[in-house]
Design an enzyme around this catalytic site. Structure first.
Site, PDB file in Angstrom:
ATOM      1  N   GLU A 257      -2.106  -4.929  13.390  1.00 32.36           N
ATOM      2  CA  GLU A 257      -1.192  -5.910  13.982  1.00 32.36           C
ATOM      3  C   GLU A 257      -1.833  -6.661  15.158  1.00 32.36           C
ATOM      4  O   GLU A 257      -1.597  -7.857  15.347  1.00 32.36           O
ATOM      5  CB  GLU A 257       0.088  -5.207  14.440  1.00 32.36           C
TER       6      GLU A 257
ATOM      7  N   PHE B 123       0.836  -1.201   0.000  1.00 30.26           N
ATOM      8  CA  PHE B 123       0.000   0.000   0.000  1.00 30.26           C
ATOM      9  C   PHE B 123       0.864   1.241   0.000  1.00 30.26           C
ATOM     10  O   PHE B 123       1.787   1.360   0.822  1.00 30.26           O
ATOM     11  CB  PHE B 123      -0.930   0.017   1.226  1.00 30.26           C
ATOM     12  N   ALA B 124       0.551   2.146  -0.918  1.00 28.03           N
ATOM     13  CA  ALA B 124       1.256   3.433  -0.965  1.00 28.03           C
ATOM     14  C   ALA B 124       0.186   4.517  -0.997  1.00 28.03           C
ATOM     15  O   ALA B 124      -0.247   4.959  -2.061  1.00 28.03           O
ATOM     16  CB  ALA B 124       2.152   3.500  -2.186  1.00 28.03           C
ATOM     17  N   ILE B 125      -0.254   4.889   0.177  1.00 25.46           N
ATOM     18  CA  ILE B 125      -1.337   5.859   0.306  1.00 25.46           C
ATOM     19  C   ILE B 125      -0.733   7.201   0.734  1.00 25.46           C
ATOM     20  O   ILE B 125       0.164   7.233   1.588  1.00 25.46           O
ATOM     21  CB  ILE B 125      -2.360   5.389   1.372  1.00 25.46           C
TER      22      ILE B 125
ATOM     23  N   THR C  63       3.023  -6.940  23.121  1.00 27.95           N
ATOM     24  CA  THR C  63       2.083  -5.809  23.158  1.00 27.95           C
ATOM     25  C   THR C  63       0.746  -6.172  22.503  1.00 27.95           C
ATOM     26  O   THR C  63       0.234  -5.460  21.657  1.00 27.95           O
ATOM     27  CB  THR C  63       2.704  -4.566  22.479  1.00 27.95           C
TER      28      THR C  63
HETATM   29  C1  4GW Z   1       1.183   8.574  10.533  1.00 29.13           C
HETATM   30  O1  4GW Z   1       0.968   9.683  10.171  1.00 29.13           O
HETATM   31  C2  4GW Z   1       1.075   7.471   9.586  1.00 29.13           C
HETATM   32  S1  4GW Z   1       0.762   7.670   7.968  1.00 29.13           S
HETATM   33  C3  4GW Z   1       1.227   6.158   9.890  1.00 29.13           C
HETATM   34  C4  4GW Z   1       1.096   5.309   8.775  1.00 29.13           C
HETATM   35  C5  4GW Z   1       0.813   6.006   7.632  1.00 29.13           C
HETATM   36  C6  4GW Z   1       0.624   5.445   6.316  1.00 29.13           C
HETATM   37  C7  4GW Z   1       0.779   4.080   6.124  1.00 29.13           C
HETATM   38  C8  4GW Z   1       0.341   6.265   5.166  1.00 29.13           C
HETATM   39  O2  4GW Z   1       0.184   7.491   5.219  1.00 29.13           O
HETATM   40  N1  4GW Z   1       0.265   5.672   3.927  1.00 29.13           N
HETATM   41  C9  4GW Z   1       0.429   4.323   3.789  1.00 29.13           C
HETATM   42  O3  4GW Z   1       0.394   3.838   2.645  1.00 29.13           O
HETATM   43  N2  4GW Z   1       0.644   3.536   4.882  1.00 29.13           N
HETATM   44  C10 4GW Z   1       0.757   2.071   4.679  1.00 29.13           C
HETATM   45  O4  4GW Z   1       0.610   1.387   5.910  1.00 29.13           O
HETATM   46  C11 4GW Z   1       2.139   1.711   4.142  1.00 29.13           C
HETATM   47  O5  4GW Z   1       2.039   0.576   3.316  1.00 29.13           O
HETATM   48  C12 4GW Z   1       2.904   1.404   5.410  1.00 29.13           C
HETATM   49  O6  4GW Z   1       4.052   0.633   5.176  1.00 29.13           O
HETATM   50  C13 4GW Z   1       1.823   0.689   6.210  1.00 29.13           C
HETATM   51  C14 4GW Z   1       2.062   0.680   7.734  1.00 29.13           C
HETATM   52  O7  4GW Z   1       2.413   1.954   8.219  1.00 29.13           O
HETATM   53  P1  4GW Z   1       3.883   2.257   8.750  1.00 29.13           P
HETATM   54  O8  4GW Z   1       4.851   1.555   7.814  1.00 29.13           O
HETATM   55  O9  4GW Z   1       4.068   3.726   8.888  1.00 29.13           O
HETATM   56  O10 4GW Z   1       3.888   1.543  10.151  1.00 29.13           O
HETATM   57  P2  4GW Z   1       5.208   1.172  11.022  1.00 29.13           P
HETATM   58  O11 4GW Z   1       5.880   2.466  11.412  1.00 29.13           O
HETATM   59  O12 4GW Z   1       4.687   0.394  12.193  1.00 29.13           O
HETATM   60  O13 4GW Z   1       6.113   0.332  10.145  1.00 29.13           O
END
Ligand code: 4GW
Ligand code: MN
Length: 298
Positions: A218, A36-38, A160
């Site tokens: 998660e 996902f690339a949002i 967690t």
């Molecule tokens: C805080 O402002 C955000 S934005 C936390 C996640 C965001 C986000 C995540 C986003 O703006 N757009 C998006 O495509 N994602 C997708 O969700 C993306 O594929 C990302 O790898 C996945 C999980 O979010 P993350 O990688 O930021 O989570 P962590 O830090 O736990 O790896």
């Protein structure tokens, strides 16, 4: 290297890739990787795909399923025969929690509508990552999860998991096998359908009760795996974060988090709208939690 339910845990040295390649090529398997690339996360796509071309399922038929709300931001890639990029335009959600959680619903819907016609296995991963060593068919199984790099060595009581009994993601302190990462799971299309359907429905039940599990998708994934145990488990070689250092036991870092400048990549407005945001984000970034350093005595 095996769980008490006889699922292999995949570490470097535990398998012979030549034997596995012979088996999987015989079956002519096709693999889909969902990502996902949002919003601003489109910046991660280039590195993600370029490094995947070097290391992910080399020599196999691969479909990259890129879910995005910014189709025009995804550049064209020249891919070899048998590998293709499929861009899926999807809605965006205002809250970042919902952005990550809705992945379950979208994977479920597309698994049902099209993935089953096009691929045999799905690998569902975070996009803020790079491949830096081989990830091949050794990961494939009916349903697999990955040990979270912050908790592979932790005691059950420190996982967690969601601990509020009212939540559908609740796991009691005396239950739970491993703490699985939200950023890398997969299996056959049918099994991924069941997994994502469960997680999405559980989230919706919670939402109706004004609940959202502590670690979002998660937490629901961990609940699913408690009662539907994975048939294979990937070691943290398959989801590492260099924020944890490079411990000696880690012979290979195959899929590694790309450091993100949180404020630039993530939605700055969230900070203004919600004063608790920064604190919450620090908590959310538990890939970088100091827990592991305690464990390693660093
Ligand atoms: C805080 O402002 C955000 S934005 C936390 C996640 C965001 C986000 C995540 C986003 O703006 N757009 C998006 O495509 N994602 C997708 O969700 C993306 O594929 C990302 O790898 C996945 C999980 O979010 P993350 O990688 O930021 O989570 P962590 O830090 O736990 O790896
Ligand atoms: Mn991530």
């Amino acid at each position: 290297m095996t769980t008490p339910w006889f699922a292999p845990i995949i570490w470097n040295g535990s398998y012979n890739i030549d034997i596995l390649n012979a088996q999987f090529h015989q079956r002519n398997v096709r693999i889909g990787i969902t990502v996902f690339a949002i919003k601003k996360y489109t910046v991660f796509i280039k590195t993600f795909i370029e490094t995947a071309e070097q290391f992910f399922m080399v020599g196999y038929k691969v479909n990259y399923y890129v879910f995005t709300d910014r189709v025009n931001d995804i550049s064209n890639f020249t891919l070899p025969e048998g590998r293709q990029l499929v861009i899926l335009e999807v809605p965006t959600y205002k809250r970042w929690q919902e952005v990550t959680m809705r992945r379950m619903e979208m994977i479920r819907d597309h698994a049902y509508q099209r993935f089953y016609k096009e691929v045999d296995y799905l690998v569902c991963v975070d996009v803020d990552m790079r491949f830096s060593d081989s990830v091949g068919v050794e990961i494939l199984s009916d349903v697999f999860g990955t040990l979270h790099p912050g908790f592979y060595n932790a005691q059950r009581g420190h996982f967690t998991y969601e601990r509020r009994q009212q939540s559908t993601a609740y796991i009691p302190t005396d239950e739970g096998d491993f703490y699985y990462a939200g950023g890398n799971f997969g299996g056959t299309v049918e099994e991924v359908y069941k997994l994502t359907n469960f997680c999405h429905n559980a989230m919706m039940t919670d939402k109706n009760n004004s609940l959202e599990a502590i670690w979002h998708d998660e937490s629901y994934l961990n609940k699913y795996f408690l009662y539907h145990k994975p048939t294979k488990i990937l070691s943290p070689e398959y989801l590492w974060d260099n924020g944890f250092g490079v411990p000696q036991f880690l012979q290979r870092r195959r899929f590694v988090a790309v450091p993100k400048n949180s404020n630039a990549i993530r939605n700055k407005r969230a900070l203004q709208e919600n004063p608790g945001y920064q604190k919450e984000k620090n908590l959310k970034f538990h890939l970088g939690s100091p827990y592991i350093f305690q464990q390693l005595g660093l």
